[in-house]
Design an enzyme around this catalytic site. Sequence first.
Site, mmCIF file in Angstrom:
data_model
loop_
_atom_site.group_PDB
_atom_site.id
_atom_site.type_symbol
_atom_site.label_atom_id
_atom_site.label_comp_id
_atom_site.label_asym_id
_atom_site.label_seq_id
_atom_site.Cartn_x
_atom_site.Cartn_y
_atom_site.Cartn_z
ATOM 1 N N ASP A 51 0.863 -1.180 0.000
ATOM 2 C CA ASP A 51 0.000 0.000 0.000
ATOM 3 C C ASP A 51 0.897 1.226 0.000
ATOM 4 O O ASP A 51 1.716 1.409 0.892
ATOM 5 C CB ASP A 51 -0.896 -0.017 1.241
ATOM 6 N N ASP A 76 -3.122 1.568 6.918
ATOM 7 C CA ASP A 76 -2.411 1.186 5.698
ATOM 8 C C ASP A 76 -2.005 -0.285 5.716
ATOM 9 O O ASP A 76 -1.961 -0.946 4.677
ATOM 10 C CB ASP A 76 -1.186 2.076 5.502
ATOM 11 N N GLU A 131 -1.878 -1.099 -5.808
ATOM 12 C CA GLU A 131 -3.116 -0.463 -6.225
ATOM 13 C C GLU A 131 -2.868 0.345 -7.481
ATOM 14 O O GLU A 131 -1.768 0.849 -7.688
ATOM 15 C CB GLU A 131 -3.579 0.500 -5.135
#
Length: 477
Positions: free
Chosen positions: A216, A398, A316
């Site tokens: 992340d 996170d 992501e």
Amino acid sequence: MIVHQAYRFALDPTPAQARALSARCGAARFAFNWGLALVKAVMNQREAEASYGVAPEDLTPAMHWSLPALRRRWNQAKGEVAPWWAECSKEAYSGGLDRLARALKNWSDSRTGKRAGPVVRFPRFKSKRRARRSCRFTTGGIRVEPDRHHVTLPKLGRIRTHESTRKLARRIEAGTARVMAATVCFEAGRWFCSFTCEVERNDQPPARPDAVVGVDLGVAHLAVVSQPLPGGTDAAGFVPNPKHLVRGSAALRGACRTVSRRRGPDRRTDTQPSKRWERANQRRNRIHHRIANLRRDGLHKLTTALAAEFGTIVVEDLNVAGMLRNRRLARAIADTGLAQIRCQLAYKTRWRGTWLIVADRWFPSSKTCSECGVVKVKLPLRVRVFTCESCGLRSDRDLNAARNLAALALRSTTGTGEAGDLEPQGSNGRGADRKTHSTWAGGDEAFTSHRATGSDEDRTTGNSVLPQRCYPDMVCR
Ligand SMILES: [Zn+2]
């Protein structure tokens, strides 16, 4: 696996060589501007004739702007427009015209819808003052000398390098690299030479080929990794944000103040910069460059460590360009270099034959509980600790997101989604011709496999696994 890779070395040219390098770059710029003026003149002429009602077949013939066509026109005209042309190698002019041909093609493709991505404008003239000094050589004597401290460029001869060229020289000696072109450019007061090479890479497979890791990315921490990586992250899996720009800002502020107090260039009054201004400006540029170098170094170390350890990496799909439009966050985001991380992971996983999974932009990695899978409707950015109402999980926001990303990979590999084609790279090797991704509107994960199967081609598959934005059936492992 054969890949195209660049090796870039700082040069230490003699003053005469530096002048010669500058002349090549000026020649390339001159040829570019000359060609552009010609193309524009023909276009304007045709437009004017058409407005007078001249029949289409009687118009001034349209000009071809392919590189061979431009080069033919240049060779006819060079004696008149540039009687000094023999001072520089023909490569320089050809390089400038090549850039023009590409720029015109990009503009034309963008206009006709052949090229995806942002609109490409019509090329503009390169200014002597502002244009980046750079020039490309594709033929002639381009060599990396065996003494590992010199390079040879066409008509320029041997130029000393500031750093050792052994990384490339070893590969050339072993026959695993072939130099295809060299580009010289002037940046931050120094000349650089970048070799475009065709390299045969045989990278080691990762230390843990079956391990899956979610990464992340963010501003509070540069990256949070779902499993700690010795040497790359701390014991909990956090990679601190080094904030190079913030750290360098005090030095930068001082340097900027000095620059502003000296007599700089002013086009309105035609003022030339003073020597003291130039020195101060150089100092400021060096600080900027140091910050950029530190950032690049840190990102490379992180992505190399990740690619060397894990068989599957999940990141992501961040809308970094969109995030940069937030004027309160833009500087902090730009200081992290988030987009670079994904870009580097993409090619480093390909080199090692591992997987990079890019989760859909709308995958609620932060809002989902990594323990029981319940999805929250809202989770404001200021809430740094994720608390689950159903199972009572308390975890860093996170870290929870990173675990969700890792879990996504485990589901993706067992999913029975439809396969589609997803080509991550541009087809022309420069990544310029963007392809529209085949991630369809329903939303899915771009499932990019880089498992080498003996061939040079990277096999890629798209895997539709989950519907978008609605995860009622989210199953945790
Ligand atoms: Zn929960």
